[in-house]
Design an enzyme around this catalytic site. Structure first.
Site, PDB file in Angstrom:
ATOM      1  N   ASP A  55       0.836  -1.217   0.000  1.00  0.00           N
ATOM      2  CA  ASP A  55       0.000   0.000   0.000  1.00  0.00           C
ATOM      3  C   ASP A  55       0.863   1.257   0.000  1.00  0.00           C
ATOM      4  O   ASP A  55       0.539   2.254  -0.646  1.00  0.00           O
ATOM      5  CB  ASP A  55      -0.918   0.019   1.234  1.00  0.00           C
ATOM      6  N   SER A  95     -12.243  -2.133  -7.355  1.00  0.00           N
ATOM      7  CA  SER A  95     -11.485  -2.024  -6.105  1.00  0.00           C
ATOM      8  C   SER A  95     -11.616  -0.592  -5.618  1.00  0.00           C
ATOM      9  O   SER A  95     -11.939   0.307  -6.399  1.00  0.00           O
ATOM     10  CB  SER A  95     -10.012  -2.377  -6.322  1.00  0.00           C
ATOM     11  N   LYS A 107     -13.360  -3.231   7.155  1.00  0.00           N
ATOM     12  CA  LYS A 107     -12.740  -3.798   5.960  1.00  0.00           C
ATOM     13  C   LYS A 107     -12.011  -5.076   6.372  1.00  0.00           C
ATOM     14  O   LYS A 107     -10.912  -5.029   6.919  1.00  0.00           O
ATOM     15  CB  LYS A 107     -11.771  -2.802   5.325  1.00  0.00           C
ATOM     16  N   LYS A 152     -18.683   4.491   2.735  1.00  0.00           N
ATOM     17  CA  LYS A 152     -19.563   4.578   1.559  1.00  0.00           C
ATOM     18  C   LYS A 152     -20.605   5.669   1.754  1.00  0.00           C
ATOM     19  O   LYS A 152     -21.165   5.819   2.851  1.00  0.00           O
ATOM     20  CB  LYS A 152     -20.305   3.255   1.336  1.00  0.00           C
TER      21      LYS A 152
END
Length: 640
Positions: free
Chosen positions: A39, A84, A121, A292
């Site tokens: 990442d 993704s 997550k 979201k």
């Protein structure tokens, strides 16, 4: 704007390296670099692309979802494209995401006030399930976003996945297959009993289990699955993401219970802050939250970019591993004259704090890592405490770099700067034991919190006292007068008096272990000093101890025993000690309590405690038979 040649070269190497690791991870389930470190490389790549848009190449990892089906699996074309998420890493990026949402929606929805659905997550393997007339007909991996692998035979073995739904509808849902840490421990126990290698982490086991041609392997492993999204349904879509989770549960899917309806971005950030701490204590691995936009009407208006939805992001927790670049390697002189190589790093965030330095320990460690100036390295915080270089990403090594050469002279050692390797050890030290830098560090340690703990007298003042010739040995500190300090820059009458008063206070009832610590005996830190104090009870007995007697103490090995005995065998050290003890009133160590519940356990305290100081916590551990240490190692039982 055209990128400079060095940026172009770095970018090309990043694209090649990230694609290499992503193929290993997504296609072959091999994790040769941690996801947190990967990442970090991706984040660096995105920053270069943001600064120089013209540099972006078609095969950049930012332009597509990685992964291709493996030969041997039936290929499945997804009826709904699989995306993704873009990543964000801190509260400011979350607020910018919120601002971007509002700007995008303002024209069509002038009074827009989006709310957010916050979900954990889960770090597992994404799988897409297809049901026809309420019956499971297909399960596929995400693959490259358009085509995945048929893993229906393995998904059917997971008990939490319904084979039929509560009503006959056509639906495509997305979720995450995972294994608990307890399940991994049980599986590894079986592996050990069979003499077979253990598995590294639950994420790899979950992915590897689902991508087996033999369903008996998946059936034998404790796999589970959370469902979190509806990609397609023959019924009406719920109007919000929160209601969608309720809808999934109603149909018979297992939904993670830890989600939140957030009225605004600040409430969402608080949810992230909470789970940043709680996440590591769950039975499954969590590497962040998914943020979201809650309202479907807004989601549909926002749509997607080339690879990710505009209405959602992965809000990652601070990385426990990351990558950065070694800009220099510098040798520091310690209080006992031992030299410690320290990597000066390009500043980077790891585990929530900015790090620009990491110890390389010794010459052998540098050789083992083969770390060089200019290298890109994987950095982690051991137990969230100490920055440590784990490995070198050699694919990104600049051309022409040379292996680090240990010098023979170090200016900070004083005199001619000569250094020598300590016989039988990986450490080097100054040949001159009285170098100015060493004396400064020894004084700073002597007055520090773990030794005499003289309040208001910091290491800068200690260095000034040495530089100005006011002190050269520890005992001279207690002979200072107010007038002596007035000659120092920045010292007026009141400040000088406070320092003298603090020095006098520090001489009263000094615990024996603190005096032993303050002497800067090679190999003797706080924990060893406590062991010596507890065993001998007085300086008089310690100074006459034989090597054999020292070696018999739990926690004192051959090297430490010889170091202590050698220090007390030097007449100059004994003379210093005798002068010092004239100024100090020694307090004998307290006897251990009969409660030994922490016997055999070693604790490392970091940060602050809510009900007591760290020193009080450490004292309590020792009272109950345990040990404390200032750094994390293989012997560490708990980090508090």
């Amino acid at each position: 704007m055209k990128a400079p040649p060095d940026v172009q070269a770095r970018y090309a190497d990043l694209v090649k390296t990230i694609n290499h690791y992503r193929v290993l991870y997504h296609v072959y389930d091999r994790e040769e670099i941690s996801q947190a470190a990967l990442d970090s490389l991706k984040h660096e790549l995105s920053e270069i692309e943001a600064s120089y848009p013209a540099i972006v190449v078609p095969d950049s990892p930012s332009q597509r979802v990685a992964g291709k089906p493996l030969p041997g699996f039936k290929k499945v074309r997804h009826t709904v494209a699989q995306w993704s998420f873009n990543d964000i890493f801190d509260a400011d990026e979350a607020r910018e995401f919120d601002a971007r949402i509002r700007r995008f929606l303002k024209e069509s929805h002038p009074d827009v006030r989006p709310t957010y659905a916050c979900e954990l997550k889960i770090d597992g393997l994404k799988v897409v399930l297809t049901y026809e007339n309420g019956v499971l007909v297909n399960a596929a991996t995400r693959g490259d976003g358009e085509v995945g692998e048929d893993v229906t035979h393995n998904i059917r073995t997971i008990e939490s996945v319904p084979l039929s739904l509560s009503r006959p509808l056509d639906i495509v849902v997305e979720g995450e297959v995972w294994m608990s840490t307890a399940g991994l421990e049980s599986l590894n126990a079986q592996q050990r009993s069979k003499g077979q290698p253990e598995f590294a982490n639950p994420r790899n086991v979950a992915a590897g289990s689902i991508r087996q041609l033999d369903p008996a392997i998946a059936a034998a492993r404790p796999l589970d699955m959370f469902i979190y999204d509806v990609a397609k349904t023959s019924e009406s879509f719920p109007p919000t993401q929160i209601e969608e989770l309720d809808y999934l549960r109603e149909l018979g899917f297992k939904v993670n219970p830890h989600h939140l309806f957030a009225q605004d971005i600040e409430e969402a950030i608080r949810f992230w802050e909470t789970w940043k701490q709680k996440g590591r204590h769950q039975e499954y691995w969590i590497d962040g939250i998914v943020l979201k936009v809650n309202e479907r009407v807004y989601e549909e208006r926002l749509g997607y970019t080339g690879k990710a939805p505009r209405f959602a992001v992965a809000f990652k927790f601070p990385a426990e591993q990351t990558t950065t670049v070694v800009e220099d390697i510098v040798l520091q002189v310690g209080r006992t004259g031992v030299l410690t190589p320290v990597a000066h790093l390009r500043p980077v965030q790891v585990a929530g704090t900015t790090v620009s330095r990491a110890t390389l320990h010794n010459e052998d460690e540098i050789a083992r890592l083969d770390v060089r100036i200019g290298d890109t390295v994987v950095l982690e915080k051991a137990g969230d405490v100490i920055p440590d270089i784990v490995s070198v990403v050699k694919e990104l090594r600049p051309r022409g770099t040379r292996a680090y050469q240990w010098p023979m002279h170090v200016a900070a050692c004083g005199g001619d700067g000569r250094i020598e390797r300590i016989p039988g050890q990986a450490a080097w030290r100054c040949v001159d034991p009285e170098s100015p830098e060493q004396r400064k560090r020894a004084f700073a340690y002597f007055i520090g919190k773990s030794a005499l703990d003289i309040v208001g007298l910091g290491k800068e003042t200690a260095a000034l006292l040495v530089d100005e010739g006011l002190v050269s040995t520890f005992d001279e500190l207690f002979e200072l007068e107010v007038g002596d300090l007035l000659t120092l820059p920045g010292f007026a009458e009141i400040k000088a008096q406070k320092v003298i008063d603090a020095i006098k206070i520090a001489t009263k009832a000094v615990p024996l272990e603190r005096i032993i610590t303050a002497l800067s005996i090679p190999q003797v830190g706080e924990e060893t000093a406590r062991d010596l104090a507890q065993h001998f009870g007085s300086i008089a007995k310690l100074r006459t101890a034989s090597i054999d007697e020292l070696q018999r103490i739990d926690g004192v090995g051959d090297i430490v025993a010889h170091a202590v005995h050698t220090w007390f065998a030097h007449k100059k050290n004994i003379a210093y000690l005798d002068k010092l003890l004239k100024h100090l009133r020694v307090k004998a160590p307290e006897k251990a309590s009969g409660d030994t519940r922490f016997s055999g356990k070693t604790f490392v305290f970091t940060g602050s405690l809510s009900t007591m100081s760290r020193e009080e916590g450490e004292a309590l551990v020792r009272k109950l038979g345990g040990k404390t240490s200032g750094s994390v190692s293989k012997k560490t039982s708990y980090v508090v």
